[in-house]
Design an enzyme around this catalytic site. Sequence first.
Site, PDB file in Angstrom:
ATOM      1  N   ASP A 102       3.908 -54.704  -2.733  1.00  0.00           N
ATOM      2  CA  ASP A 102       3.825 -53.276  -2.432  1.00  0.00           C
ATOM      3  C   ASP A 102       2.350 -52.898  -2.463  1.00  0.00           C
ATOM      4  O   ASP A 102       1.681 -53.086  -3.488  1.00  0.00           O
ATOM      5  CB  ASP A 102       4.591 -52.514  -3.526  1.00  0.00           C
ATOM      6  CG  ASP A 102       5.179 -51.211  -3.036  1.00  0.00           C
ATOM      7  OD1 ASP A 102       4.510 -50.535  -2.231  1.00  0.00           O
ATOM      8  OD2 ASP A 102       6.279 -50.865  -3.472  1.00  0.00           O
ATOM      9  N   ASP A 202       2.683 -48.601   1.335  1.00  0.00           N
ATOM     10  CA  ASP A 202       3.113 -47.364   0.683  1.00  0.00           C
ATOM     11  C   ASP A 202       2.398 -46.141   1.256  1.00  0.00           C
ATOM     12  O   ASP A 202       1.171 -46.072   1.224  1.00  0.00           O
ATOM     13  CB  ASP A 202       2.789 -47.476  -0.808  1.00  0.00           C
ATOM     14  CG  ASP A 202       3.251 -46.266  -1.595  1.00  0.00           C
ATOM     15  OD1 ASP A 202       4.447 -46.173  -1.878  1.00  0.00           O
ATOM     16  OD2 ASP A 202       2.403 -45.405  -1.917  1.00  0.00           O
ATOM     17  N   GLU A 259       6.314 -47.265   5.076  1.00  0.00           N
ATOM     18  CA  GLU A 259       7.041 -46.005   4.954  1.00  0.00           C
ATOM     19  C   GLU A 259       6.540 -45.094   6.060  1.00  0.00           C
ATOM     20  O   GLU A 259       5.332 -44.983   6.266  1.00  0.00           O
ATOM     21  CB  GLU A 259       6.638 -45.323   3.650  1.00  0.00           C
ATOM     22  CG  GLU A 259       7.306 -45.805   2.429  1.00  0.00           C
ATOM     23  CD  GLU A 259       6.994 -44.851   1.286  1.00  0.00           C
ATOM     24  OE1 GLU A 259       7.927 -44.357   0.674  1.00  0.00           O
ATOM     25  OE2 GLU A 259       5.804 -44.606   1.020  1.00  0.00           O
ATOM     26  N   HIS A 332      13.880 -47.202  -4.992  1.00  0.00           N
ATOM     27  CA  HIS A 332      13.429 -46.632  -6.267  1.00  0.00           C
ATOM     28  C   HIS A 332      13.097 -45.141  -6.178  1.00  0.00           C
ATOM     29  O   HIS A 332      12.741 -44.542  -7.186  1.00  0.00           O
ATOM     30  CB  HIS A 332      12.191 -47.404  -6.735  1.00  0.00           C
ATOM     31  CG  HIS A 332      11.037 -47.202  -5.790  1.00  0.00           C
ATOM     32  ND1 HIS A 332      11.031 -47.693  -4.500  1.00  0.00           N
ATOM     33  CD2 HIS A 332       9.886 -46.523  -5.918  1.00  0.00           C
ATOM     34  CE1 HIS A 332       9.918 -47.335  -3.901  1.00  0.00           C
ATOM     35  NE2 HIS A 332       9.204 -46.627  -4.735  1.00  0.00           N
ATOM     36  N   ASP A 333      13.182 -44.558  -4.982  1.00  0.00           N
ATOM     37  CA  ASP A 333      12.908 -43.122  -4.826  1.00  0.00           C
ATOM     38  C   ASP A 333      14.185 -42.338  -4.553  1.00  0.00           C
ATOM     39  O   ASP A 333      14.124 -41.152  -4.216  1.00  0.00           O
ATOM     40  CB  ASP A 333      11.967 -42.882  -3.629  1.00  0.00           C
ATOM     41  CG  ASP A 333      10.570 -43.428  -3.874  1.00  0.00           C
ATOM     42  OD1 ASP A 333      10.146 -43.472  -5.043  1.00  0.00           O
ATOM     43  OD2 ASP A 333       9.900 -43.813  -2.892  1.00  0.00           O
TER      44      ASP A 333
END
Length: 559
Positions: A102, A202, A259, A332-333
């Site tokens: 990440d 990210d 993303e 995870h969000d």
Amino acid sequence: MILEKEKNWWQNISVYQIYPKSFYDSNGDGYGDINGIREKLPYIKSLGVDAVWVCPFFKSPQADNGYDVADYCSTDPIFGRTEDVLALIDECHNIGLKFIMDFVGNHTSDEHEWFQKALAGDEKYMEYYYFRDGKNGKEPCNWASVFGGSAWEYVPSLDKYYLHTFHKKQPDLNWNNKEVVDEIISVMKWWAEKGVDGFRLDAFNYLDKDLSFPDVEVPGGEKYGFGSRHYACRPLVNDHYRRLNREVFEPYNLMTVAEVAYAGADTVREYTGKDRREINMAYMFDMLDFDQEMFDKFSPLPFNAKAFRDCIFNWQKELSDDGRMALFISNHDQPRSVSRFGNDGEYREKCAMMNANTMYMLSGTPYIFEGEEIGMTNLDYTDISDFRDVEVFNVYEEKVIKKGEPKEKWISLFNRRSRDNGRSPMQWNSNENSGFTKGEPWMRVNGNYKTINVENCEKDEKSVLNFYRKLLSVRKSLKSIQYGKTTPFALENEGCICYLREYEGEITVSVNNFTDKNTAISLPKGRFEVLLSNYFDKTSAEGEITLRPYESITAVRTK
Ligand code: GLC
């Protein structure tokens, strides 16, 4: 030289996403760690995935759980040492898994050396970030941070504000400064040399800001909301991708997934198109935004299968000729998908399998988030002190402390919608703290761990876990799923999500009943052999069939 056949190694893979803090604690300090991942590699491999994506483990004050990086080339002691990371990368390779890192490039931590130098007034480093004078004694403009409140923070010693799209401890890097881009490229190369196989980028579509920093009308009243039109998906993002691709991604044969919040189809095709040489695939936010009011995750709407279906089918259509999407139902969000789409009570297991069968038979690349494969649910917390996410604290401060709204209402909303739902410790077994740690867990384990855990799933042939294993092997075995065109059918049944995948004469259907009622649907012409079923009883299907509550099947046409 990279062989042609190895070049697109990422084309047909499935990825397992690990949130290291919550995965497995190997040393009893209450935090999951890198050596914990190493211990669990055989489990991960047994799922049938091809790669792991590990969320940030870099040195960090953990204001945003590691997405606030203080040093890109060292490992935070709570996760272990960089030697452990290198051993993990090697062991992944030995066991046949790729390692995806990440990479947080839009911002650093305010504790990063560059920002500390900037705060001390070093002009070179002030140019690494966006420092601006205030306007009429206020912030330079009225943009809001993604986590709530202003996107600007005042520094009295400099009498200037700096921009932070996220938390105030995450100052945005100035990608208009060539030196910043050079620094990031050298860090990426450093990791590529160490053997990482890809990057999850990210918030990279925030790299280009409108440097006139205009005020937006009412934050949230804008088409794109919160000023994001001025910092998301702007033109220089493409240039940055191309340069990174030329200098890092292609030379090291890396896979890239980014993303892309607030992006339309044209933008996603530009980023991920085959001949564009930018990135390989994109994570679209609206895939999981359809059950809330625009831009407000804490104003949930009831689940609506049609809205979900419209969104995913639209992306399948838009990217049918070019571009590639990440397929996901949680991360995870996000809240846990089984609590969100369907039913996490009586039908929990059926729904967990149905959600997977709905999403992962589509065109794109599956990303399975830890715990999803055993049907982990949303939280059961009762007090604000149980939560850990900075976003929760900002909202609590605003709504409960400042505005005096009822605490209970907000705790219940956090249990339904907050990012913490995806971050509670992995449920391995029914021992204390779900076998996650021998110490005090950094975050409370969900109270249902005695029932929902890996060990229980392993004992049951019909468990969610074994369904996931089967699903991934079915996916691999079918060309229609890997390369086929997606065509929706049975659209008159608004509670169902049904589609057909077709490639060189092979036809596969995925049919999913998102209601708790029996529902009749008509299959396309022909006889189908059932390869996956969450009721484990159908072997073949033809013509009109009745789907039971939350029933879900994948079947391939035999004649
Ligand atoms: C991404 C991450 C999220 C993080 C944010 C800021 O959206 O997924 O967890 O808080 O970027 O880095």
